[in-house]
Design an enzyme around this catalytic site. Structure first.
Site, PDB file in Angstrom:
ATOM      1  N   ARG A 163     115.339 -43.773  40.980  1.00 14.29           N
ATOM      2  CA  ARG A 163     115.292 -43.633  42.448  1.00 14.29           C
ATOM      3  C   ARG A 163     113.908 -43.984  43.014  1.00 14.29           C
ATOM      4  O   ARG A 163     112.903 -43.876  42.317  1.00 14.29           O
ATOM      5  CB  ARG A 163     115.715 -42.203  42.828  1.00 14.29           C
ATOM      6  CG  ARG A 163     117.169 -41.941  42.424  1.00 14.29           C
ATOM      7  CD  ARG A 163     117.629 -40.559  42.784  1.00 14.29           C
ATOM      8  NE  ARG A 163     117.619 -40.344  44.218  1.00 14.29           N
ATOM      9  CZ  ARG A 163     117.838 -39.154  44.788  1.00 14.29           C
ATOM     10  NH1 ARG A 163     118.072 -38.098  44.021  1.00 14.29           N
ATOM     11  NH2 ARG A 163     117.822 -39.034  46.089  1.00 14.29           N
ATOM     12  N   ASP A 174     124.129 -35.679  53.513  1.00  9.92           N
ATOM     13  CA  ASP A 174     124.797 -35.227  52.290  1.00  9.92           C
ATOM     14  C   ASP A 174     126.303 -35.037  52.482  1.00  9.92           C
ATOM     15  O   ASP A 174     127.043 -34.894  51.505  1.00  9.92           O
ATOM     16  CB  ASP A 174     124.162 -33.927  51.784  1.00  9.92           C
ATOM     17  CG  ASP A 174     122.741 -34.161  51.279  1.00  9.92           C
ATOM     18  OD1 ASP A 174     122.423 -35.302  50.888  1.00  9.92           O
ATOM     19  OD2 ASP A 174     121.941 -33.210  51.297  1.00  9.92           O
TER      20      ASP A 174
END
Ligand code: S3P
Length: 436
Positions: free
Chosen positions: A119, A322
């Site tokens: 990431r 999310d």
């Protein structure tokens, strides 16, 4: 994991403590003068990673279930860790701790699992180097070796992406900087738990508008004073139950004690706009965070109450980030479908969530279009049970457990144990409220 369709979700439940708030409570408590008791600490593997890293930095932590006691060490942590700090799957652990380590007098290395090591970390390396730390990385990815400097220099940092982790990283570094550190959120306001908890521990935090963009600032060198923290239930965990109950006719579900911070609770408005029957009761505030009970009634077909509800984009995205995978699942059941835009950040989460959602929804018979910055799903789709993949991503596994409840036939979710990253109790709780 095999999931069969549901006739309804009924009853009431509590979800574990909020993951974002738990990470911050632990990290800030470690920087306090005095001992802090954190109640309802998240049961997630991610938040356990944060505690383990703090212990390796010489912070004393005692945990009994959801109660954690942390002996504050002050803004300068006791010792250099003997080995690399393992953040597991947790981006929040890595990016927030990078900010803390930047202001220490010793070097430390942060690493994590394959997903976390893939990431992007330049987003924290850049501001920390501007403040005077040196951060070695593997081409902008972890492992990160942070060579701290005490004190750092304050910066005014314009965020290149909407990220609460980056904002929090800079603010945490700012605690050990000389002068006033400011962060300007040009891409939309992100969750403000760090700011709220800093204030709870006695730090003065300024919030304002820097030329129409939200900004937050603090002066370095302020002490943090220990004080108990009660963590509310995690609305991002509750979201899977709320969406499932909204989509299955005959449902009547209440999720109790859920965090309702406006920077996190946008899911409630988004579901309401898509035609779901959602309400809030028993609102209160504890430890500077609002909370309450959320109840949902299901209906067979959701129909948006206003124009524009079928499109999510722009500054809305940060407050829903999310919840977008499970909202995409909801979109397949809504009149007019759902389009999600300006959400390229989804591609650099625990997995590429745009790709994962598109692939799994297609496997279940949905019509999906994939864009660089989002996706579009057709509405009113009869989903078919299928074999889907979690891609090792907890939120993908849970979003497709919700899809399975409204599908025809059985759905098999591969690698579903990754739900423990945020919500180990998920499948057990789901079975306790589902009627078949
Ligand atoms: C989080 C911020 C968000 C979110 C993540 C938790 C946090 O990430 O997706 O699950 O606790 O600050 P970004 O800051 O990368 O958007």
């Amino acid at each position: 994991m095999i999931i069969r369709p549901a006739r309804g979700l009924r009853g009431h439940l509590r979800v574990p403590g909020d993951k974002s708030i738990s990470h911050r409570a632990a990290i800030l408590a470690a920087l306090c003068e005095g001992a802090t008791r954190v109640s309802n600490y998240s049961t997630s593997a991610d938040c356990a990673s944060t505690l383990r890293c703090l212990e390796r930095l010489g912070v004393r932590v005692r945990r009994e279930g959801a109660t954690v006691e942390i002996e504050g060490a002050g803004r300068r942590l006791p010792r250099a860790p003997a080995h690399a700090l393992d953040c597991g799957n947790s981006g929040t652990t890595m990016r927030l701790l990078a900010g803390v380590l930047a202001g220490q007098n010793f070097p430390a290395t942060l690493t994590g699992d394959d997903s976390l090591r893939s990431r992007p970390m330049r987003r924290v390396i850049e501001p920390l180097e501007l403040m005077g730390a040196r951060v070695a990385s593997d081409g902008g990815r972890a492992p990160l070796t942070v060579a701290g400097r005490a004190p750092l220099s304050a910066v005014e940092y314009a965020m290149p992406v909407a990220s609460a982790q980056v904002k929090s990283c800079v603010l945490l570094a700012g605690l050990n900087a000389e002068g006033r550190t400011a962060v300007v959120e040009h891409h939309g306001a992100t969750r403000d738990h760090t700011e709220r908890l800093l204030r709870w521990f006695g730090v003065e935090v300024e919030t304002g508008d820097a030329g129409r963009a939200p900004s937050v600032a603090l002066v370095g060198g302020q002490p943090l004073t220990a004080r108990g923290v009660e963590v509310p239930g995690d609305i991002s965990a509750a979201a899977f139950f709320l969406v499932a109950a909204a989509l299955v006719a005959g449902s009547e579900l209440r999720v109790e004690g859920v965090g309702l911070n406006p920077t996190r609770a946008q899911i409630l408005g988004a579901l309401g706009a898509l035609g779901a029957d959602v309400g809030v009761e028993n609102e209160a505030e504890l430890s500077n965070e609002p909370r309450g009970d959320v109840r949902v009634r299901g209906s067979r077909a959701l129909a948006p109450g206003r124009r524009g509800a079928n499109l999510l984009g722009g500054a809305q995205i940060a407050g829903l980030i999310d919840e977008l995978p499970v909202l995409a699942v909801a979109g397949t059941q809504v009149e007019g479908g759902l389009e999600i835009r300006d959400a390229a950040e989804l591609r650099v989460k625990e997995t590429d969530r745009v790709r994962a959602v598109c692939e799994n929804l297609r496997a279940m018979g949905a019509a999906v279009e994939e864009y660089e910055d989002g996706l579009r799903v057709e509405g009113r789709t009869r989903l078919r049970g299928a074999r889907v993949r979690s891609f090792g991503d907890h939120r993908i596994a849970m979003a497709f457990a919700v899809a399975a409840l409204v599908a025809e036939g059985e759905t098999e979710i591969e690698d579903a144990e990754c739900v423990a990253v945020s919500f180990p109790e998920f499948f057990g709780l789901l079975e306790s409220v589902v009627e078949r």
